[in-house]
Every structure is written in C-alpha cells, then in structure tokens.
Design an enzyme around this catalytic site. Structure first.
Site, PDB file in Angstrom:
ATOM      1  CG  LEU A 241      18.176   9.299  39.613  1.00 32.18           C
ATOM      2  CD1 LEU A 241      17.303   9.433  38.011  1.00 32.18           C
ATOM      3  CD2 LEU A 241      17.849   8.091  40.299  1.00 32.18           C
ATOM      4  CG  ASP A 242      24.146   5.499  40.511  1.00 37.63           C
ATOM      5  OD1 ASP A 242      24.517   6.289  41.056  1.00 37.63           O
ATOM      6  OD2 ASP A 242      23.741   4.334  40.859  1.00 37.63           O
ATOM      7  CE  LYS A 243      28.055   8.303  31.663  1.00 41.24           C
ATOM      8  NZ  LYS A 243      29.353   8.286  31.211  1.00 41.24           N
TER       9      LYS A 243
END
Ligand code: URA
Length: 239
Positions: A102-104
C-alpha cells in the site's frame, strides 16, 4: 525436523550462526540442554527454549495488519517506519514478505507471510484475487461506469496500461468501494485520475473475501487463522 534447520527457519541467523548458538549451549529441548545441531525435534510438541525464551513456530504464518498512513509497506527503509517495525521481535526475525503493498498515504489491510506459494497466489494478476478499497475523492464521483469498463492509466514505467474492469459500489457522492484484481503502481489513484477525479483517502478493506478485522486499530495486527485462508480466494457471490 533437525534442530538447526528449525532455528534457521525461525530467523535466528545463518546456518553457521545457528550451529554456534546450539553448540554454545543456548538451546534447551524439553528441559534438557541440547548442543547437537543435528538433533531431531518436533517443533509443534517439543518444548524448545532459545536463551530461555520459548520459540514460536508456525510453518506457514500469515499476519493481517491494519497499516496506518505514514508507515511504509516495505521491509527496511532508513529513517522511515515500516510495517516490519510494528511487529514483535519473534515475527520480525521470520523475514515475512508483504502480499500486496500500500502507498505510504494509504491505510488498511496488509498481509504478511513466510509462505511463498501463498504470496504468489495472492499477488499474481492471473489469480484474480480482488482487492477492495474504500476511496474518498476530491470531486463528486460521476464516471464510475468508466472504471467498470476499464480505463487507460500509466504504469510504474509510465507506459500506457489498460485496466481490467473494476467493480464499483457508490457509498455517497465522494465515497465508493472499488475492487480491482491487479496491482499496478498507484493503480486506484491513477484510475481516478483517468476519470478526472482525485483520491484524497484510500483504505484497503478486504483481499478476496478476507476483510480487515474491525477490531484491529491502525498499527495493530493478528494472525490469520488457517480456516480464514480460503476466504482470500473466495469470490463475492453478489458480483
Ligand atoms: N492503489 C493505489 O493507488 N495505492 C495503493 O496503495 C493501492 C492501490
């Protein structure tokens, strides 16, 4: 199973370091000091202590974590907090892999496992495992049907990529659930850009039919039960 193989599997170092750990008397098996790396042990039933601490053994371990925003989905990144930093020591040393990053700035369900076969089955696009995301958008969601047909986005190398049809469930003007079976770089964000919108919050709420446990607060995790694994590969009969 050989004692040295077991302890290496648990992540206590290289085969050489593990042999040293055993031969120098750090390991007890069922109340007896064991200095023979080749001893046969039964990890499920033998009482094994390393430096006085009971081992934690599971051949195939799967953890579900509620990733908070600002935490990276990677194993190690100097100066950043990663999902691995949130784990207990016993899980940290097991060298788990992340099944779908998942993106930050995204939150939600992350699966971590030491089972390479399972990892492949979850992330390979041809396995058709849908990931469900709750999306908040900047502008009202108008062209959801275009996402259901598939849109053209740019992939990680900025090459055009035609997405597979997504499933969309509108919750309100600015919120929807989108399900996709691929995992291109920033895929959901780029799909919304393709319909002239902008994702302002993204949370993964399920992988297949395995939902993020609502009891897990951001940053918390738990083991996935063996009986829950088939949910990952189950499909939504309502779709
Ligand atoms: N799509 C995105 O854009 N970001 C994620 O983290 C996951 C899917």
């Amino acid at each position: 199973m050989r004692l040295d193989k077991l302890i290496a599997h648990l992540g206590y170092g290289t085969r050489k370091e593990v042999r040293q750990l055993i031969t120098t008397g750090s390991v007890m098996v069922s109340g007896v000091l064991c200095k023979d790396p080749g001893s046969e042990v039964r990890p499920e039933s033998d009482d094994i202590l390393i430096r006085g601490t009971p081992i934690y053994y599971k051949e195939h371990l799967v953890i579900m974590m509620h990733k908070p925003v600002e935490v990276l989905s990677s194993t190690h990144e100097p100066g950043e907090t990663t999902v691995m930093d949130l784990l207990d020591e016993r899980f940290k040393r097991m060298k788990l892999s992340i099944a779908g990053r998942l993106d930050k700035d995204a939150s939600g369900l992350i699966l971590l496992t030491n089972d390479g076969g399972l990892l492949h089955r979850i992330i390979a696009p041809n396995k058709n495992v849908y990931k469900y995301y709750e999306v908040r958008t900047e502008f009202p969601i108008k062209n959801g049907h275009r996402l259901e047909q598939g849109v053209q986005i740019l992939d990680a190398r900025n090459q055009p990529f035609q997405t597979r049809p997504a499933r969309i469930e509108i919750i309100d003007e600015h919120t929807c659930i989108i399900a996709i079976s691929e995992g291109k770089y920033h895929q959901v964000k780029r799909m919304f850009l393709a319909i002239d919108n902008h994702v302002i919050a993204l949370k993964r709420i399920a992988i297949g039919m395995l939902q993020l446990d609502p009891l897990l607060e951001a940053g918390a995790y738990r083991e996935v039960l063996d009986s829950e694994i088939p949910l990952i590969f189950a499909s939504d009969s309502a779709q």
